[in-house]
Motif scaffolding. Structure first.
Motif, PDB file in Angstrom:
ATOM      1  N   UNK A  19       0.900  -1.176  -0.066  1.00  0.00           N
ATOM      2  CA  UNK A  19      -0.027   0.017   0.009  1.00  0.00           C
ATOM      3  C   UNK A  19       0.786   1.246   0.152  1.00  0.00           C
ATOM      4  N   UNK A  20       0.478   2.255  -0.441  1.00  0.00           N
ATOM      5  CA  UNK A  20       1.089   3.543  -0.854  1.00  0.00           C
ATOM      6  C   UNK A  20       0.173   4.723  -0.912  1.00  0.00           C
ATOM      7  N   UNK A  21       0.336   5.945  -0.342  1.00  0.00           N
ATOM      8  CA  UNK A  21      -0.402   7.038  -0.639  1.00  0.00           C
ATOM      9  C   UNK A  21       0.491   8.024  -1.095  1.00  0.00           C
ATOM     10  N   UNK A  22      -0.330   8.827  -2.209  1.00  0.00           N
ATOM     11  CA  UNK A  22       0.071   9.797  -3.017  1.00  0.00           C
ATOM     12  C   UNK A  22       0.148  11.150  -2.425  1.00  0.00           C
ATOM     13  N   UNK A  23      -0.936  11.486  -1.650  1.00  0.00           N
ATOM     14  CA  UNK A  23      -1.071  12.965  -1.439  1.00  0.00           C
ATOM     15  C   UNK A  23      -2.011  13.844  -2.240  1.00  0.00           C
ATOM     16  N   UNK A  24      -2.094  15.088  -2.337  1.00  0.00           N
ATOM     17  CA  UNK A  24      -2.791  15.838  -3.221  1.00  0.00           C
ATOM     18  C   UNK A  24      -1.865  16.411  -4.280  1.00  0.00           C
ATOM     19  N   UNK A  25      -2.413  16.620  -5.508  1.00  0.00           N
ATOM     20  CA  UNK A  25      -1.390  17.152  -6.536  1.00  0.00           C
ATOM     21  C   UNK A  25      -1.208  18.607  -6.220  1.00  0.00           C
ATOM     22  N   UNK A  26       0.134  18.975  -6.428  1.00  0.00           N
ATOM     23  CA  UNK A  26       0.483  20.253  -6.197  1.00  0.00           C
ATOM     24  C   UNK A  26       0.488  21.039  -7.682  1.00  0.00           C
ATOM     25  N   UNK A  27       1.123  22.243  -7.669  1.00  0.00           N
ATOM     26  CA  UNK A  27       0.903  23.199  -8.860  1.00  0.00           C
ATOM     27  C   UNK A  27       1.499  22.427 -10.089  1.00  0.00           C
ATOM     28  N   UNK A  28       0.974  22.283 -11.267  1.00  0.00           N
ATOM     29  CA  UNK A  28       1.355  21.619 -12.497  1.00  0.00           C
ATOM     30  C   UNK A  28       1.210  20.250 -12.289  1.00  0.00           C
ATOM     31  N   UNK A  29       0.681  19.707 -11.385  1.00  0.00           N
ATOM     32  CA  UNK A  29       0.752  18.189 -11.314  1.00  0.00           C
ATOM     33  C   UNK A  29      -0.774  17.710 -11.616  1.00  0.00           C
ATOM     34  N   UNK A  30      -0.921  16.480 -11.832  1.00  0.00           N
ATOM     35  CA  UNK A  30      -2.255  15.761 -12.097  1.00  0.00           C
ATOM     36  C   UNK A  30      -2.057  14.431 -11.568  1.00  0.00           C
ATOM     37  N   UNK A  31      -3.103  13.754 -10.896  1.00  0.00           N
ATOM     38  CA  UNK A  31      -3.122  12.500 -10.309  1.00  0.00           C
ATOM     39  C   UNK A  31      -3.784  11.940 -11.372  1.00  0.00           C
ATOM     40  N   UNK A  32      -3.229  10.681 -11.717  1.00  0.00           N
ATOM     41  CA  UNK A  32      -3.776   9.809 -12.848  1.00  0.00           C
ATOM     42  C   UNK A  32      -4.251   8.376 -12.330  1.00  0.00           C
ATOM     43  N   UNK A  33      -5.309   7.808 -12.611  1.00  0.00           N
ATOM     44  CA  UNK A  33      -5.836   6.489 -12.523  1.00  0.00           C
ATOM     45  C   UNK A  33      -5.109   5.661 -13.600  1.00  0.00           C
ATOM     46  N   UNK A  34      -4.025   4.838 -13.117  1.00  0.00           N
ATOM     47  CA  UNK A  34      -3.194   4.270 -14.323  1.00  0.00           C
ATOM     48  C   UNK A  34      -3.828   2.760 -14.442  1.00  0.00           C
ATOM     49  N   UNK A  35      -3.849   2.762 -15.714  1.00  0.00           N
ATOM     50  CA  UNK A  35      -4.512   1.558 -16.356  1.00  0.00           C
ATOM     51  C   UNK A  35      -3.522   0.511 -16.938  1.00  0.00           C
ATOM     52  N   UNK A  36      -2.473   1.220 -17.690  1.00  0.00           N
ATOM     53  CA  UNK A  36      -1.323   0.507 -17.965  1.00  0.00           C
ATOM     54  C   UNK A  36       0.058   1.227 -17.808  1.00  0.00           C
ATOM     55  N   UNK A  37       1.069   0.707 -17.390  1.00  0.00           N
ATOM     56  CA  UNK A  37       2.380   1.301 -17.649  1.00  0.00           C
ATOM     57  C   UNK A  37       3.521   0.620 -18.416  1.00  0.00           C
ATOM     58  N   UNK A  38       4.158   1.356 -19.093  1.00  0.00           N
ATOM     59  CA  UNK A  38       5.150   0.850 -19.990  1.00  0.00           C
ATOM     60  C   UNK A  38       6.660   0.466 -19.189  1.00  0.00           C
ATOM     61  N   UNK A  39       7.384  -0.450 -19.364  1.00  0.00           N
ATOM     62  CA  UNK A  39       8.419  -1.031 -18.904  1.00  0.00           C
ATOM     63  C   UNK A  39       9.718  -0.618 -19.575  1.00  0.00           C
ATOM     64  N   UNK A  40      10.582  -0.055 -19.296  1.00  0.00           N
ATOM     65  CA  UNK A  40      11.801   0.483 -20.087  1.00  0.00           C
ATOM     66  C   UNK A  40      13.096   0.225 -19.406  1.00  0.00           C
ATOM     67  N   UNK A  41      14.200   0.062 -20.049  1.00  0.00           N
ATOM     68  CA  UNK A  41      15.419  -0.077 -19.588  1.00  0.00           C
ATOM     69  C   UNK A  41      15.684   0.919 -18.306  1.00  0.00           C
ATOM     70  N   UNK A  42      15.464   2.063 -18.568  1.00  0.00           N
ATOM     71  CA  UNK A  42      15.862   3.168 -17.270  1.00  0.00           C
ATOM     72  C   UNK A  42      15.315   2.416 -15.861  1.00  0.00           C
ATOM     73  N   UNK A  43      14.258   1.933 -16.098  1.00  0.00           N
ATOM     74  CA  UNK A  43      13.551   1.316 -14.793  1.00  0.00           C
ATOM     75  C   UNK A  43      14.562   0.245 -14.174  1.00  0.00           C
ATOM     76  N   UNK A  44      15.274  -0.457 -14.827  1.00  0.00           N
ATOM     77  CA  UNK A  44      16.202  -1.275 -14.036  1.00  0.00           C
ATOM     78  C   UNK A  44      17.481  -0.544 -13.648  1.00  0.00           C
TER      79      UNK A  44
END
Length: 327
Positions: A19-44
């Motif tokens: 479990x994890x909590x995000x908090x409220x979005x600050x200036x210039x930010x949005x909260x997204x309900x994620x359906x899919x996430x891409x996986x990339x080499x930088x993640x490793x």
């Protein structure tokens, strides 16, 4: 919400599903309900503390997501709750919700699925920036792609063909090369560090490629650069081999060729309007069917570590995505 968390830097085995909590979005930010996430080499890299930007612990990996806007910050005007979007987040995407930057969040056409969108932003965004902004790839030029069967490699083949270049796909196995051929590569080469210089010369009638797209690094780089055409552009995209090579600086001089860095993270932060134009063009191409993200495998959120292990083992043809609603 559930998320994949890095509480201790290290390999995929250190990741925690919790479990994890995000908090409220600050200036210039949005909260997204994620359906899919891409996986990339930088993640490793980011989970090991080896990436160019490192968040504070704990954090979630995952630099690109597709989903719907849940909440917007106080000054956000381009988005509202319920909007379908794709977003480059740098990290945080392996989760049911993520905070995104307004300047690198983009409206998703109805014709583009969340699944395809999650496989587009980082790889195709990097490639269009590389080929258009950095290399100025021209019609009928020759583009050699190292590591051609991976995420950015397959994107480079597809976008290079749209830009009407001649594509030499370089990969390490026959199976990977067959995959590249089906994407439209004109010439296929199974490379080693010992044969890449001579092969790139032979395959171009002695002239060498006009542009070389290198996301591999290691022992291939210097030999490939030695084959580049006069006035060629060598695109330094990444180091999937795990080794950052060095180039004797007399080689660019003698070849009248350029070593050109390609770092999409730097581009979208410092040139957000130019990046937005690139992403809008990519989404138009996906919506029209001119490019099709090549999805190798889909994992559930709780199995994200398996996805990263597959990336590390260089066993991916195209892209891997995570279904953040399959838990």
């Amino acid at each position: 919400m559930k998320a994949i968390l890095v509480k201790e830097l290290g390999g995929p085995e250190k990741l925690i599903y919790a479990d994890h909590q995000l908090g409220r979005p600050g200036p210039g930010r949005v909260i997204i309900d994620v359906h899919y996430a891409g996986v990339n080499f930088p993640d490793t890299l980011i989970i090991q503390g080896k990436y160019q930007f490192q968040p504070e612990l704990p954090f979630s990996p995952g630099g690109e997501v597709a989903g719907t806007i849940k909440e917007v910050g106080p000054d956000v005007t381009d988005f509202k709750p319920g909007d379908r979007v794709v977003s480059g987040t740098s990290w945080g995407g392996f989760a049911e919700e993520v905070q995104g930057f307004e300047f690198n969040t983009h409206h998703l056409p109805d014709e583009v699925s969340f699944k395809d969108a999650a496989a587009v932003l980082m790889t195709y965004g990097t490639v269009i920036h590389a080929l258009k902004d950095r290399a100025n790839l021209k019609h009928n030029e020759t583009l050699a792609v190292l590591g051609a069967s991976g995420g950015v490699g397959t994107a480079a083949i597809q976008l290079g063909k749209i830009m009407r270049a001649r594509i030499i796909a370089c990969a390490s196995t026959d199976g990977k090369l067959d995959f590249c051929g089906k994407l439209g590569a004109d010439v296929l080469h199974k490379y080693t560090s010992d044969n890449i210089k001579s092969a790139l010369k032979d395959l171009t009638g002695g002239n060498g490629p006009d542009v070389i797209f290198d996301a591999v690094g290691g022992d291939y780089t210097e030999q490939a650069f030695r084959a580049i055409a006069p006035m060629g552009r060598y695109l330094v995209v990444g180091f999937a081999s795990g080794h950052v090579p060095s180039i004797p600086l007399n080689l660019p001089l003698l070849k009248s060729a350029s070593l050109t860095g390609v770092f999409w993270g730097n581009f979208f932060r410092n040139f957000p309007q130019e990046n937005k134009a690139n992403i809008q063009e990519l989404l138009r191409l996906v919506a029209s069917g001119q490019i099709k993200p090549q999805i190798d495998q889909e994992f559930s959120l709780k199995d994200a570590a398996k996805a990263l292990i597959k990336i590390q083992n260089r066993a991916v043809l195209g892209k891997i995505i995570i279904n953040c609603r399959d838990n």
